[in-house]
Design an enzyme around this catalytic site. Structure first.
Site, PDB file in Angstrom:
ATOM      1  N   HIS A   1      -7.372  -2.898   9.406  1.00  0.00           N
ATOM      2  CA  HIS A   1      -8.172  -3.815   9.330  1.00  0.00           C
ATOM      3  C   HIS A   1      -9.393  -3.616  10.958  1.00  0.00           C
ATOM      4  O   HIS A   1      -9.655  -4.548  11.428  1.00  0.00           O
ATOM      5  CB  HIS A   1      -8.260  -4.874   8.991  1.00  0.00           C
ATOM      6  CG  HIS A   1      -7.473  -4.742   7.831  1.00  0.00           C
ATOM      7  ND1 HIS A   1      -6.819  -6.778   7.396  1.00  0.00           N
ATOM      8  CD2 HIS A   1      -7.057  -4.082   6.970  1.00  0.00           C
ATOM      9  CE1 HIS A   1      -5.872  -6.130   6.328  1.00  0.00           C
ATOM     10  NE2 HIS A   1      -6.057  -4.831   5.926  1.00  0.00           N
TER      11      HIS A   1
ATOM     12  N   GLU B   1       1.083  -0.899   0.072  1.00  0.00           N
ATOM     13  CA  GLU B   1      -0.139   0.197   0.039  1.00  0.00           C
ATOM     14  C   GLU B   1       0.762   1.451  -0.015  1.00  0.00           C
ATOM     15  O   GLU B   1       0.340   2.391   0.639  1.00  0.00           O
ATOM     16  CB  GLU B   1      -0.637  -0.003   0.960  1.00  0.00           C
ATOM     17  CG  GLU B   1      -2.013  -0.950   1.668  1.00  0.00           C
ATOM     18  CD  GLU B   1      -3.434  -1.398   0.095  1.00  0.00           C
ATOM     19  OE1 GLU B   1      -3.244  -0.466  -0.869  1.00  0.00           O
ATOM     20  OE2 GLU B   1      -3.256  -1.620   0.085  1.00  0.00           O
TER      21      GLU B   1
ATOM     22  N   HIS C   1      -2.407   2.331   8.296  1.00  0.00           N
ATOM     23  CA  HIS C   1      -4.133   1.564   7.654  1.00  0.00           C
ATOM     24  C   HIS C   1      -4.100  -0.031   8.398  1.00  0.00           C
ATOM     25  O   HIS C   1      -2.687  -0.871   8.687  1.00  0.00           O
ATOM     26  CB  HIS C   1      -2.932   1.181   6.164  1.00  0.00           C
ATOM     27  CG  HIS C   1      -4.392   0.326   5.635  1.00  0.00           C
ATOM     28  ND1 HIS C   1      -5.559   0.009   5.458  1.00  0.00           N
ATOM     29  CD2 HIS C   1      -4.295  -1.353   5.118  1.00  0.00           C
ATOM     30  CE1 HIS C   1      -5.660  -1.032   5.639  1.00  0.00           C
ATOM     31  NE2 HIS C   1      -5.464  -1.611   4.964  1.00  0.00           N
TER      32      HIS C   1
ATOM     33  N   GLU D   1     -17.121  12.195  22.760  1.00  0.00           N
ATOM     34  CA  GLU D   1     -15.827  12.610  22.852  1.00  0.00           C
ATOM     35  C   GLU D   1     -16.059  12.650  21.166  1.00  0.00           C
ATOM     36  O   GLU D   1     -14.850  13.440  20.857  1.00  0.00           O
ATOM     37  CB  GLU D   1     -15.331  11.964  23.628  1.00  0.00           C
ATOM     38  CG  GLU D   1     -14.799  11.671  24.887  1.00  0.00           C
ATOM     39  CD  GLU D   1     -14.285  13.083  25.732  1.00  0.00           C
ATOM     40  OE1 GLU D   1     -12.908  12.852  25.550  1.00  0.00           O
ATOM     41  OE2 GLU D   1     -14.549  13.761  26.119  1.00  0.00           O
TER      42      GLU D   1
ATOM     43  N   HIS E   1     -12.554  -3.589   4.284  1.00  0.00           N
ATOM     44  CA  HIS E   1     -11.852  -3.910   4.228  1.00  0.00           C
ATOM     45  C   HIS E   1     -11.023  -2.602   5.319  1.00  0.00           C
ATOM     46  O   HIS E   1     -10.004  -4.297   6.712  1.00  0.00           O
ATOM     47  CB  HIS E   1     -10.614  -2.744   2.707  1.00  0.00           C
ATOM     48  CG  HIS E   1      -8.973  -3.015   3.078  1.00  0.00           C
ATOM     49  ND1 HIS E   1      -8.492  -3.110   1.638  1.00  0.00           N
ATOM     50  CD2 HIS E   1      -7.998  -3.356   3.280  1.00  0.00           C
ATOM     51  CE1 HIS E   1      -7.012  -3.366   2.152  1.00  0.00           C
ATOM     52  NE2 HIS E   1      -7.283  -3.659   3.146  1.00  0.00           N
TER      53      HIS E   1
END
Ligand code: 13P
Ligand code: ZN
Length: 279
Positions: A148, A123, A146, A176, A217
């Site tokens: 999952h 990525e 990144h 919050e 994803h």
């Protein structure tokens, strides 16, 4: 374990290696990063890298299919492609690496780690293009993360993917949230991961958001520090968890728009426009 450093410092005594190892292990423990799921890139100062690594010694050069001239000469520590977050802490040199973008912006130079011919995360396009956009709006920006995250991912199956509606629901889930992400979250359509196309779509959203959700994803979060990027994702994920817990139940009371507006005023944040309705 020792590494090839100027002073033969143990890998885990290098502050930025330690930070990567600690956070990846923590994220794996949360169940967010199964197998090789997730990736992180972290902009490093040249002076900090120079303390521990020989920046004159390029171990390998890896071409990029997406030139990033804007990042030429910049240093990053990144997770390796196909590498497991749980393993970084026991073997950082195999699972993460320090890289520099070449002066042409068309390749990266490996300076440390990514041993046994490992390569940076698949990525990398999304990471690099996101760094470029976040640096334009925040000179202190450093991290792209990144993961999952389970409930955020689950929520993308049952919630409308309109980013304004998605943001509004998340804000409503925990008091919050609006304080932590008044800029809201953005959502892109489902796309094949690992491509320059998804990188470009993600980066477009990064012009105005620190969080981008990839349906079915995971999530991209950014920040000036590891704590900030992680804390942002953690807060979105917590709100998504509450949503998944209450979604199929009768809601007897909720946080109203008026209360969200009062919250924002009390904490001095400006919620992104077009989401809350003032009565
Ligand atoms: P990498 O192992 O290449 O980083 O890929 C993991 C992932 O989460 C892809 O989206
Ligand atoms: Zn992923």
């Amino acid at each position: 374990m020792t590494i090839n450093t100027k002073n033969n410092v143990a890998a885990m005594d290098v502050p930025f290696v330690r930070e990567m190892a600690d956070i990846t292990y923590h994220m794996w423990n949360l169940g967010w990063d199964e197998r090789n799921g997730g990736n992180i890139s972290y902009i490093l100062d040249e002076s900090e890298v120079c303390k521990y690594m020989d920046t004159q010694n390029v171990i390998r050069t890896i071409p990029l299919s997406f030139p990033v001239n804007e990042l030429a000469g910049m240093y990053f520590i990144v997770t390796g492609s196909g590498k497991y977050f749980k393993n970084v802490i026991s073997d950082p040199e195999s699972n993460i690496g320090v890289i520099r973008v070449s002066t042409s912006g068309e390749s990266v130079e490996v300076l440390w780690g990514l041993s046994n011919n490992a390569v940076p995360t698949s990525e990398l396009a999304s990471h690099f293009m996101s760094h470029i956009e976040r640096l334009k709006v925040d000179k202190d920006h450093r991290i792209v993360m990144h993961t999952h995250s389970t409930n955020t991912l689950a929520m993308t199956f049952i919630h409308d993917l309109d980013e304004r509606l998605f943001t509004r629901t998340l804000w409503e889930m925990c008091t919050e949230c609006i304080v932590v992400f008044p800029d809201g979250v953005s959502v892109i359509p489902w796309m094949v991961p690992g491509s320059s196309e998804i990188g470009r779509e993600t980066a477009k959203k990064m012009k105005s958001h620190r969080v981008v959700i990839w349906p079915q994803h995971g999530i991209f979060g950014t920040g000036t520090t590891m704590d900030e990027a992680f804390g942002l994702i953690e807060t979105v994920e917590k709100a998504a968890q509450i949503y998944m817990l209450v979604a199929h139940h009768e809601i007897k009371q909720r946080i109203t728009d008026q209360q969200l507006i009062e919250l924002a005023k009390a904490f001095g944040v400006t919620p992104v426009a077009g989401i809350l309705r003032e009565k």
